[in-house]
Structures are given as structure tokens and as C-alpha cells.
Design an enzyme around this catalytic site. Structure first.
Site, PDB file in Angstrom:
ATOM      1  CB  VAL A 126      -0.967  -0.004   1.213  1.00  0.00           C
ATOM      2  CG1 VAL A 126      -1.807   1.263   1.228  1.00  0.00           C
ATOM      3  CG2 VAL A 126      -1.868  -1.226   1.173  1.00  0.00           C
ATOM      4  CD  GLU A 161     -13.888   5.911   3.881  1.00  0.00           C
ATOM      5  OE1 GLU A 161     -14.523   6.907   4.193  1.00  0.00           O
ATOM      6  OE2 GLU A 161     -14.387   4.765   3.872  1.00  0.00           O
ATOM      7  CB  VAL A 204     -14.071  -0.667   6.737  1.00  0.00           C
ATOM      8  CG1 VAL A 204     -15.234  -1.607   6.445  1.00  0.00           C
ATOM      9  CG2 VAL A 204     -13.751  -0.675   8.212  1.00  0.00           C
ATOM     10  CD  GLU A 232      -2.190 -11.650   3.972  1.00  0.00           C
ATOM     11  OE1 GLU A 232      -0.989 -11.906   4.175  1.00  0.00           O
ATOM     12  OE2 GLU A 232      -2.604 -10.560   3.555  1.00  0.00           O
ATOM     13  CE  LYS A 236     -11.536  -5.704   6.102  1.00  0.00           C
ATOM     14  NZ  LYS A 236     -11.482  -6.631   4.968  1.00  0.00           N
ATOM     15  N   GLY A 252      -6.819  -4.347  -2.120  1.00  0.00           N
ATOM     16  CA  GLY A 252      -5.931  -4.024  -3.250  1.00  0.00           C
ATOM     17  C   GLY A 252      -5.245  -2.714  -2.938  1.00  0.00           C
TER      18      GLY A 252
HETATM   19  N1  LIG Z   1      -2.654  -4.754   0.736  1.00  0.00           N
HETATM   20  C1  LIG Z   1      -3.926  -4.418   0.657  1.00  0.00           C
HETATM   21  O1  LIG Z   1      -4.583  -4.630  -0.367  1.00  0.00           O
HETATM   22  C2  LIG Z   1      -4.606  -3.755   1.824  1.00  0.00           C
HETATM   23  C3  LIG Z   1      -5.979  -3.419   1.727  1.00  0.00           C
HETATM   24  C4  LIG Z   1      -6.609  -2.759   2.775  1.00  0.00           C
HETATM   25  C5  LIG Z   1      -5.903  -2.461   3.917  1.00  0.00           C
HETATM   26  N2  LIG Z   1      -4.570  -2.836   4.004  1.00  0.00           N
HETATM   27  C6  LIG Z   1      -3.859  -2.494   5.230  1.00  0.00           C
HETATM   28  O2  LIG Z   1      -2.780  -1.626   4.905  1.00  0.00           O
HETATM   29  C7  LIG Z   1      -1.696  -1.855   5.801  1.00  0.00           C
HETATM   30  C8  LIG Z   1      -0.424  -2.145   4.984  1.00  0.00           C
HETATM   31  O3  LIG Z   1      -0.645  -3.288   4.191  1.00  0.00           O
HETATM   32  P1  LIG Z   1       0.435  -3.768   3.104  1.00  0.00           P
HETATM   33  O4  LIG Z   1      -0.257  -4.789   2.288  1.00  0.00           O
HETATM   34  O5  LIG Z   1       1.048  -2.609   2.443  1.00  0.00           O
HETATM   35  O6  LIG Z   1       1.512  -4.482   4.060  1.00  0.00           O
HETATM   36  P2  LIG Z   1       3.015  -4.866   3.695  1.00  0.00           P
HETATM   37  O7  LIG Z   1       3.188  -4.992   2.229  1.00  0.00           O
HETATM   38  O8  LIG Z   1       3.367  -6.008   4.573  1.00  0.00           O
HETATM   39  O9  LIG Z   1       3.860  -3.586   4.172  1.00  0.00           O
HETATM   40  C9  LIG Z   1       4.142  -3.293   5.507  1.00  0.00           C
HETATM   41  C10 LIG Z   1       5.223  -2.237   5.552  1.00  0.00           C
HETATM   42  O10 LIG Z   1       5.463  -1.875   6.905  1.00  0.00           O
HETATM   43  C11 LIG Z   1       6.861  -2.025   7.195  1.00  0.00           C
HETATM   44  N3  LIG Z   1       6.954  -2.508   8.575  1.00  0.00           N
HETATM   45  C12 LIG Z   1       6.265  -3.511   9.154  1.00  0.00           C
HETATM   46  N4  LIG Z   1       6.637  -3.657  10.445  1.00  0.00           N
HETATM   47  C13 LIG Z   1       7.587  -2.730  10.672  1.00  0.00           C
HETATM   48  C14 LIG Z   1       8.364  -2.381  11.798  1.00  0.00           C
HETATM   49  N5  LIG Z   1       8.250  -3.028  12.957  1.00  0.00           N
HETATM   50  N6  LIG Z   1       9.235  -1.363  11.693  1.00  0.00           N
HETATM   51  C15 LIG Z   1       9.377  -0.688  10.509  1.00  0.00           C
HETATM   52  N7  LIG Z   1       8.666  -0.975   9.401  1.00  0.00           N
HETATM   53  C16 LIG Z   1       7.781  -1.986   9.488  1.00  0.00           C
HETATM   54  C17 LIG Z   1       7.380  -3.051   6.218  1.00  0.00           C
HETATM   55  O11 LIG Z   1       8.768  -2.860   6.041  1.00  0.00           O
HETATM   56  P3  LIG Z   1       9.603  -3.795   5.013  1.00  0.00           P
HETATM   57  O12 LIG Z   1       9.067  -3.434   3.655  1.00  0.00           O
HETATM   58  O13 LIG Z   1      11.026  -3.372   5.180  1.00  0.00           O
HETATM   59  O14 LIG Z   1       9.325  -5.204   5.406  1.00  0.00           O
HETATM   60  C18 LIG Z   1       6.551  -2.710   4.971  1.00  0.00           C
HETATM   61  O15 LIG Z   1       7.191  -1.661   4.256  1.00  0.00           O
HETATM   62  C19 LIG Z   1      -2.151  -2.987   6.723  1.00  0.00           C
HETATM   63  O16 LIG Z   1      -2.717  -2.444   7.886  1.00  0.00           O
HETATM   64  C20 LIG Z   1      -3.207  -3.697   5.900  1.00  0.00           C
HETATM   65  O17 LIG Z   1      -4.147  -4.402   6.691  1.00  0.00           O
HETATM   66  C21 LIG Z   1      -3.918  -3.458   2.985  1.00  0.00           C
END
Ligand SMILES: NC(=O)c1ccc[n+]([C@@H]2O[C@H](COP(=O)([O-])OP(=O)(O)OC[C@H]3O[C@@H](n4cnc5c(N)ncnc54)[C@H](OP(=O)(O)O)[C@@H]3O)[C@@H](O)[C@H]2O)c1
Length: 424
Positions: free
Chosen positions: A11, A124, A127, A185, A200, A297
Site C-alpha cells: 500500500v 477510511e 474497511v 495470505e 471491520k 488491493g
Molecule cells: N494490501 C492491501 O490490499 C490492503 C488493503 C486494505 C488495507 N490494508 C492495510 O494496509 C496496511 C499495509 O498493508 P500492506 O499490504 O502494504 O503491508 P506490507 O506490504 O506487509 O507492508 C508493511 C510495511 O510496513 C513495514 N513494517 C512492518 N513492520 C515494521 C516495523 N516493525 N518497523 C518498521 N517498518 C515496518 C514493512 O517494512 P519492510 O518493507 O522493510 O518489510 C513494509 O514496508 C495494513 O494495515 C493492511 O491491513 C492493505
């Protein structure tokens, strides 16, 4: 205006790209450029589409930077995300987050810290991905009243159920396909068990009913026990099976539940296929409102984040009064799940012998449960057993649970099949 990102994963990178590609539009809206100053990550050497000089592994470089008034949390999980958000609010920063777990579990506390510090926390994106559901409830429903929420809030489980029903694939095969396509996942337990949906629903219900609904107070069942047989019976009976998030308000008492539900094939939520989400709000004055769209997404989620970022940037730049919503105002009064009233589908394998149905009907009758139809579909002569499907009229959960425990003790029961609630 400068912003900081905590997280540069899927994201974070999508948001970075959108802020770049939309910079002219953003400039027109804010009359000032919006720039990402720093992005927190764990691993500086990971391959990503963000210039390296923007990255840091030190959260304080963002949270304590006086040049950054807006912090966007995109790390996911509870810790350290919760502590960083709290610290940022105490430092009088506006926080925008996509983190449903933190908001579902600590939303009330963080909201109060934000108000105490004259800032805000906006979520926003937590959810329904790109569906503007929080703003709809928060802003459009101020005078109106949401009475009920009926929603499909998890794309993974909706994809699996769609795949099972349309392609006759079993649960494991459909889950595997969802994982191959990146819809599930590697550890899909939070989706499958309904926990993601409960997070949610708790956020939406807290906003809709102006109270605090925690996911742990919700009745919850996942889709792990749904079989192809159930989906086929449902189809034959004119229903679809969906993992529904349901909440209702009645005289201040809130009924909230997440479970697989049989809904009539012609109802609006029955047509939601694949990874899509949909939310049906039943309101006092406007009637029914249905929102439908991509529930996850990186790009749809980034659009939801961007709308929160622009709202807070505009408020800060032009010193506008903050518009707080009415969430978390009153203590919650949650309806005991034993008092839920619904219809049921029961599927069991019994010994293929006379008088079996009478024994089951007797137990249901003694528990004040009336049968609306019975189907005896399949008999296995070799194994001398028969499969029976029973649909009931509306009854309360406690009577049904008592009847089931009695049916399970009957010597004529060969295998327990399923119990699925029917709505609509
Ligand atoms: N992906 C989706 O479609 C989606 C949809 C709706 C909501 N969300 C929400 O959006 C959020 C992010 O999702 P994502 O898919 O982008 O997750 P992600 O790809 O796993 O990215 C997480 C990021 O946070 C960093 N991070 C995690 N723990 C850390 C720590 N302790 N210290 C420093 N950096 C840390 C990671 O660093 P590294 O890159 O170095 O590992 C990575 O850059 C989550 O809350 C998820 O539930 C995601």
C-alpha cells in the site's frame, strides 16, 4: 505540506505512486504541493519502487519531525503500529491509517487521545478498500439513523465461496487458488475464521450506532466448515451462502454477528461475486443504501487513504475547524447471542430406517422450533444411511443450540453435517 509514511510495502508503494501521478490535481485542490518526506521500513535493502533516500528504519525521524503534521500508518498488525499511532497523536500529529486491527481494538482510546490533543485519526481505508463507507456513515448519516448493516467485508472468503459454488471446487482447492492469485495470505486464518470481517464490522458498527463495539463481543463463525454439498443444496433451494457481517440497533441494544448465511438468490448481496465487497445500510430516513466495490488491493486502498490525507491537509492548511464524528459516544449494550432470532438450515446423515424423522421432529418441537421444509436427498444403501436437510422457521439461537446438542446424542445420527443461518 509534508507527510510521513510508517510502512513502504504494497500500500505504501501504491500511495507513493498515486501521490506522484496525481500531484497536479492535488496541487489544484490544496493550492500547495503535498510531498512524502520520509517512509519507515524494516529493511532498507528490500527491492521497492521508492527512492532509497526517502527510507528510514528510525520511526522517530518521522513521528518527532516538526515539519511533518500528517502521519500515514501502513505497517499493519497491532504492535508497534498501535504505539507509533498513539505517540504520533500525543505529538499532535494527524494520523491516517489503513489498520483495521488497531482501530477495531483501540479505536475508542485513540480517538479520545486525538480529540484531547486537538488532532484527528482517520481510517477510511481500514474497511472496504476503496469503498467510501466510513465517510458515508460519518457525514451522510448525521441526521439520519443507521438501523442495520448487512455486508460482505472480506474478499478472500467471498472469492472462495464464489469459486466453490460456480466451479464445483472444494474448499481446499478454492483456497489454494485464492492464494495463487494473491487474494489470500499464506496464513489465511484471520479471513477464513471471520475475524477480519469482525474487525471491520466492529469499526462500522461503532460509527453507525455511536458506541464502541469490540470484535471480541461479536458472535463469530468462519467458512471453514462450509462444504460443496451445502452450496449445492443452497442453490437448489434458491439461496446463496455468503459470509455476512450483520449488525442491528434496536432501542439502544446492538445485535452483531459474523457467520456464513444463506440469503435468497435475488437479494442484493447474493450477486456479489469474487473478491468484491458490498455494504447494505438500512437507514431510518433514506431507506436502503448499497455500496459496492473493490474491498482491498493497494490502489483502491490508496484512494481511500488519499481522501483522508487531503481532508486533513486542507483542514490544517486553512485552519478549518475539525469535523469529528459521533463514534464512541455511548457505552455499548450488546444483545446476548442466545436471543438472536433467525431461520436455520440443518444437514445431517442418519440411519436409513423408519421413524428417524419423527425422532428429530420431536426434539425440534420440544424446543419450540417449527420445521418449514424437509428434504431427504441422498441415501447410501451400502452404508444404510440417509442425508436429511431441514429448514426451520424463525427461532432463537438458544433453542436451536439445545436442540442440536440433543440431536447429536441420538443413536440414529450417523454424521453431523452443517448448521447454517438463513436470512431474508
Ligand atoms: N494490501 C492491501 O490490499 C490492503 C488493503 C486494505 C488495507 N490494508 C492495510 O494496509 C496496511 C499495509 O498493508 P500492506 O499490504 O502494504 O503491508 P506490507 O506490504 O506487509 O507492508 C508493511 C510495511 O510496513 C513495514 N513494517 C512492518 N513492520 C515494521 C516495523 N516493525 N518497523 C518498521 N517498518 C515496518 C514493512 O517494512 P519492510 O518493507 O522493510 O518489510 C513494509 O514496508 C495494513 O494495515 C493492511 O491491513 C492493505
Amino acid at each position: 505540506m509534508k507527510i510521513g509514511l510508517l510502512g513502504g510495502g504494497q500500500v505504501g508503494q501504491a500511495l507513493f505512486k498515486i501521490l506522484y501521478s496525481e500531484k497536479e490535481t492535488i496541487l489544484n485542490i490544496l493550492r500547495e504541493p503535498l510531498e512524502i518526506k520520509k517512509i519507515l521500513v524494516r529493511d532498507l535493502n528490500k527491492k521497492r519502487e521508492i527512492p532509497k533516500d526517502l527510507l528510514t528504519t528510525n520511526p522517530e525521524e518521522i513521528i518527532l519531525d516538526p515539519e511533518i503534521p500528517i502521519i500515514v500508518e501502513l505497517m499493519g498488525g497491532i504492535e508497534p503500529a498501535y504505539s507509533y499511532i498513539k505517540k504520533a497523536l500525543e505529538e499532535k500529529k494527524v494520523v491516517v491509517t489503513a489498520n483495521k486491527e488497531v482501530i477495531a481494538l483501540y479505536g475508542e482510546e485513540l480517538y479520545k487521545i486525538a480529540r484531547k490533543n486537538g488532532v484527528d485519526i482517520l481510517f477510511e481505508a481500514s474497511v472496504g478498500g476503496g469503498i467510501p463507507i466510513i465517510k458515508t456513515i460519518k457525514e451522510a448519516m448525521v441526521i439520519d439513523k443507521v438501523k442495520e448493516i448487512w455486508a460482505i467485508l472480506n474478499g478472500t472468503t467471498n472469492y472462495i465461496l464464489t469459486k466453490m459454488e460456480e466451479e464445483m471446487k472444494d474448499f481446499d482447492e478454492s483456497l489454494k487458488r485464492a492464494q495463487e492469485l494473491g487474494y489470500a495470505e499464506p496464513d489465511p486464518s484471520k479471513d477464513i475464521s471471520g475475524l477480519d470481517t469482525a474487525y471491520k464490522l466492529s469499526i462500522l458498527s461503532s460509527f453507525a450506532y455511536h458506541t464502541t463495539i469490540k470484535p471480541q463481543h461479536m458472535y463469530r463463525e468462519g467458512i471453514e466448515n462450509i462444504t460443496l454439498r451445502d452450496l449445492l443444496y443452497a442453490k437448489e433451494l434458491g439461496y446463496k451462502i455468503k459470509l455476512l457481517a450483520i449488525s442491528k440497533e434496536n432501542n439502544g441494544e446492538i445485535e452483531t454477528r459474523v457467520h456464513p448465511t444463506m440469503i435468497p438468490i435475488n437479494s442484493p448481496l447474493a450477486s456479489i461475486r469474487g473478491v468484491y465487497n458490498a455494504i447494505l445500510l438500512k437507514t431510518e430516513k433514506r431507506g436502503d443504501i448499497l455500496l459496492y466495490g473493490e474491498g482491498a488491493g493497494p490502489y483502491p486502498t490508496s484512494m481511500a487513504l488519499l481522501s483522508d490525507i487531503l481532508e486533513s491537509a486542507y483542514t490544517l492548511l486553512y485552519s478549518l475547524p475539525r469535523y469529528y464524528s459521533f463514534a464512541y459516544l455511548y457505552p455499548s449494550k450488546i444483545k446476548n447471542y442466545e436471543n438472536f432470532l433467525t431461520r436455520y438450515y440443518i444437514r445431517i446423515w442418519v440411519k436409513d430406517q423408519p421413524g428417524v424423522l419423527a425422532q428429530i421432529a420431536k426434539i425440534l418441537g420440544e424446543n419450540s422450533i417449527s420445521i418449514s421444509s424437509v428434504i431427504q436427498k441422498e441415501t447410501s444403501e451400502k452404508e444404510e444411511k440417509a442425508e436429511i436437510v431441514i429448514l426451520t422457521h424463525k427461532t432463537n439461537e438458544s433453542s436451536m443450540q439445545k436442540a442440536i446438542s440433543e440431536i447429536k446424542k441420538l443413536p440414529i445420527l450417523e454424521n453431523w453435517g452443517s448448521l447454517i443461518r438463513i436470512e431474508g
